[in-house]
Design a protein around this motif. Structure first.
Motif, PDB file in Angstrom:
ATOM      1  N   THR A   1       0.873  -1.290   0.029  1.00  0.00           N
ATOM      2  CA  THR A   1       0.060   0.000  -0.024  1.00  0.00           C
ATOM      3  C   THR A   1       0.967   1.201  -0.177  1.00  0.00           C
TER       4      THR A   1
ATOM      5  N   ASN B   1       1.822   3.120  -3.874  1.00  0.00           N
ATOM      6  CA  ASN B   1       0.844   4.190  -4.379  1.00  0.00           C
ATOM      7  C   ASN B   1       0.259   5.268  -3.425  1.00  0.00           C
ATOM      8  N   THR B   2       0.450   4.811  -2.248  1.00  0.00           N
ATOM      9  CA  THR B   2       0.231   6.127  -1.288  1.00  0.00           C
ATOM     10  C   THR B   2       1.211   7.079  -1.380  1.00  0.00           C
TER      11      THR B   2
ATOM     12  N   ARG C   1       0.719   8.687  -4.822  1.00  0.00           N
ATOM     13  CA  ARG C   1      -0.772   9.103  -5.045  1.00  0.00           C
ATOM     14  C   ARG C   1      -0.944   8.543  -6.596  1.00  0.00           C
TER      15      ARG C   1
ATOM     16  N   GLU D   1      -9.482  -1.526 -13.286  1.00  0.00           N
ATOM     17  CA  GLU D   1      -8.192  -1.832 -12.793  1.00  0.00           C
ATOM     18  C   GLU D   1      -6.965  -1.694 -13.616  1.00  0.00           C
TER      19      GLU D   1
ATOM     20  N   CYS E   1      -5.969   1.938 -14.976  1.00  0.00           N
ATOM     21  CA  CYS E   1      -5.371   2.700 -13.745  1.00  0.00           C
ATOM     22  C   CYS E   1      -4.010   2.938 -14.087  1.00  0.00           C
TER      23      CYS E   1
ATOM     24  N   ARG F   1     -10.109   5.475  -8.375  1.00  0.00           N
ATOM     25  CA  ARG F   1      -9.559   4.185  -8.273  1.00  0.00           C
ATOM     26  C   ARG F   1      -8.117   4.105  -7.994  1.00  0.00           C
TER      27      ARG F   1
ATOM     28  N   VAL G   1      -5.881   6.116  -7.196  1.00  0.00           N
ATOM     29  CA  VAL G   1      -5.006   6.471  -5.809  1.00  0.00           C
ATOM     30  C   VAL G   1      -5.008   5.281  -4.996  1.00  0.00           C
ATOM     31  N   ARG G   2      -5.794   4.116  -5.020  1.00  0.00           N
ATOM     32  CA  ARG G   2      -5.907   3.126  -4.053  1.00  0.00           C
ATOM     33  C   ARG G   2      -5.307   1.660  -4.887  1.00  0.00           C
TER      34      ARG G   2
ATOM     35  N   SER H   1      -2.798  -1.032  -6.560  1.00  0.00           N
ATOM     36  CA  SER H   1      -1.417  -1.184  -6.523  1.00  0.00           C
ATOM     37  C   SER H   1      -0.970  -1.988  -7.821  1.00  0.00           C
TER      38      SER H   1
END
Length: 654
Positions: free
Chosen positions: A231, A234-235, A238, A559, A562, A591, A593-594, A596
């Motif tokens: 996590t 991508n956190t 961003r 997905e 992204c 999507r 932002v979250r 992977s």
């Protein structure tokens, strides 16, 4: 302890105050609490008095170069307690005192006109014996004792012990005016002494087994320095960030520094062991892009970013090896091009240079990792400890990279059940079998696992099953080569269950999570080499592409897109209806932002399989070259006979 007082207003007393001022400044800087020198007084002592005194331990510094001014620091139990409280929550006592004693080397360098550095600091309770040995057999000493007052906590003392010869040499050399000015600046607080630390020599034995294939080694390296199924990446960025690592030539550091006219270097240390250091060399363009993510605009942000990025992988390795794998950063500095040789010297004796790439939908960022020999050996030892195999790497032996990797089972792509089961309890096995039954795996896969076990472990595996399932698994006839194929299928299912947090926590889930990272690296290498997404999209006409987007579930398409490039998004938008295209773009914006990189790759492969199925049915039209590359790619990824090795492939072909 009875003391024979010595006048403080001497050159040695002046020098001793500078030593304690440097030590107090380093303690305060490291602990975040201001530490002041309240009082310094001198006395004489000897071995007999030390034996019957309150002194409990001595600190014996080992310097990089021979010195004619040896010294020892002494602490009582009360002093150790106070220092431990000062370090609590920030660092360990060992690391705190290493930096503090490293700072005291500077006053000795002023006196000795040298550039010595601390190489090792030893704590010992052998007060009398090691003190006499360290001070060249002398049994009578001059002791300078300082009372230090921290901003919080109790006062404590630190004692500096030197022999009479060292004291006389200091008295003589302190008469120099330049030396006096330097010591006076330290005592006044105008000059802050910095820790003087020298890395230890490289390990005595170079590693063996360096013929491990590049694909496997690159996946192993990437699992150590970031996660694609985590996590944090991508956190921090961003958006989906795919991290890839590959070995680079040793001269890559010098070439990058010349091209960029210097580098920004972040120093990271593993488990607070100063020798286990990794340097991140960041070029100017990458630094500007990363600093754009910072709110403060301070360069320390770069160190924190890589510490957090590597720390997520370190936590996974902690679960696997049962040993700490924590990263801390110790400074961010600008390094001119002509100073890169200092980094290259740290890599002598078996260090590695690794090129790490962060790929986004809109671009790519690259930097280099300079891994010192001690750090690389420590990381290999984590893998060896994870499997707890005797003889993998004994004391005094050279590490064998290929043997360690083979022992983990990641090379053959199946769970090493005889080793993993040693870490599972009976309840863990029962829960594992229950979870496998929930996803539809029957006695064939359980019998495949039993085929790799022997003796009591085989019986233990059967005993964890319900009675009727046990009877069916024991009676299931396995064809030649079928056990390996079933084991591969089971491993893939277990990886997906691990990603969904549906397996009991333990060594098995950590093994599967690490293997999942290596599977991602292998898949991505094949995707980049055979059929990137843009090649498939531009190899289809708009009608076929629109049908493919319609046939795939919306969640899978979102997905996949992204992490897609703009040209892919634009082509997909043109192939679908306007309303569907707008809805896709809106969902992607929420999507991405979250999402992977692992999830994006899984979605991309799901679309590829749908494209291959539709191509076989005649629903889609794909140009000849992309169609052939798609068939070859899925054959390499999904055919268990290829993944299981030549013997299983021959059995399947027969």
């Amino acid at each position: 302890m009875a003391r024979q007082q010595v006048p403080i207003d001497t050159y040695f007393g002046f020098f001793a105050r500078s030593v304690f001022t440097a030590l107090a400044g380093s303690l305060g800087q490291r602990s975040g609490v201001r530490v002041a020198v309240a009082r310094v007084f001198l006395s004489t002592t000897n071995t007999l008095k030390l034996r019957w005194s309150e002194v409990e331990c001595v600190l014996l510094p080992t310097l990089a170069q021979p010195t004619d001014l040896p010294f020892v620091l002494a602490l009582t139990p009360r002093d150790v307690t106070a220092l431990t409280a000062l370090a609590q929550g920030r660092t360990s006592l060992q690391r705190l005192m290493e930096e503090a004693v490293g700072s005291t080397i500077e006053p000795f360098n002023f006196i000795g006109k040298s550039r010595n550095k601390l190489q090792e600091l030893q704590f010992s309770r052998n007060v009398t014996g090691l003190t006499a040995s360290h001070l060249r057999g002398e049994v009578s000493y001059t002791m300078a004792e300082a009372r230090l007052r921290p901003g919080r906590g109790e006062m404590f003392s630190v004692r500096l012990l030197v022999s009479a010869a060292t004291r006389d040499a200091i008295e003589t050399r302190a008469e120099d005016k330049a030396t006096q000015r330097a010591l006076f600046a330290v005592n006044l607080g105008a000059y802050q002494c910095q820790p003087q630390w020298e890395p230890p020599p490289p390990p005595p034995e170079l590693e063996q087994g360096t013929s491990l294939s590049e694909t496997l080694l690159h996946g192993w390296l990437q699992s150590l320095f970031g996660r694609n199924d985590g996590t944090m990446a991508n956190t921090l960025f961003r958006q989906p960030a795919a991290l890839q690592s590959e070995l680079a030539k040793p001269e890559s550091l010098r070439e990058l520094a010349r091209a960029e006219s210097g580098l920004t270097v972040i120093r990271l240390v593993l488990n607070e062991a100063m020798a286990q250091e990794v340097f991140v060399a960041v070029p100017l363009a990458t630094e500007e892009a990363l600093m754009a993510l910072s709110r403060s605009g301070q360069q320390r942000f770069l160190g924190d970013l890589f510490r957090v990025l590597f720390g997520e992988a370190g936590q996974l390795w902690e679960r696997f090896a049962g040993a700490p794998a924590a990263w801390k950063h110790f400074g961010v500095r600008k390094l001119p091009a002509d100073a890169v040789r200092l980094l290259e010297q740290r890599l002598e004796g078996g260090g590695l240079v690794v090129r790490q790439t962060a790929r986004f939908d809109e671009g790519t960022l690259r930097w280099l990792l300079a891994i010192t020999p001690h750090a690389w050996h420590a990381l290999m030892r984590l893998a060896a400890r994870g499997m707890a195999r005797d003889g993998l790497w004994g004391e005094g032996q050279a590490p064998n990279r290929q043997a360690i990797f083979n022992a983990t089972g990641w090379q053959r792509g199946t769970v090493p059940w005889p080793t993993v089961l040693t870490f599972c309890t009976e309840r863990d096995l029962q829960e594992l079998i229950r979870r496998l039954g929930q996803v539809g795996l029957k006695e064939a896969h359980l019998a495949g696992v039993a085929a790799s076990l022997k003796g009591d472990w085989r019986q233990r595996w059967f005993d964890a099953m319900p009675v009727m399932l046990r009877e069916r698994a024991q009676a299931y006839p396995l064809a030649p080569g079928e056990a390996a194929l079933r084991d591969l299928e089971l491993t893939r299912v277990l990886i997906e269950l691990t990603r969904q947090d549906r397996l009991p926590e333990g060594r098995l889930t950590a093994w599967l999570a690490l293997y999942g990272e290596m599977v991602w690296s292998r898949r991505q290498a094949l995707l980049d080499r055979l059929l990137p997404l843009r090649h498939l999209v531009y190899g289809m006409d708009r009608v076929s592409l629109g049908r493919l987007m319609f046939d795939c579930p919306n969640a899978v398409v979102i997905e996949m897109l992204c992490w897609a490039e703009f040209m892919v998004l634009d082509q997909v938008r043109r192939a679908v209806s306007p309303g569907f295209g707008i809805r896709l773009l809106e969902e992607i914006g929420v999507r991405r932002v979250r999402a992977s990189a692992y999830a994006c790759q899984e979605a991309q492969l799901a679309v590829y399989r749908q494209a291959q199925e539709g191509l076989a049915r005649g629903r889609y039209l794909i140009r000849a070259t992309p169609a052939r590359q798609l068939r070859d790619l899925l054959r390499w990824l999904d055919d268990p006979a290829i993944a299981a090795g030549p013997r299983a492939a021959a059995t399947a072909a027969g």
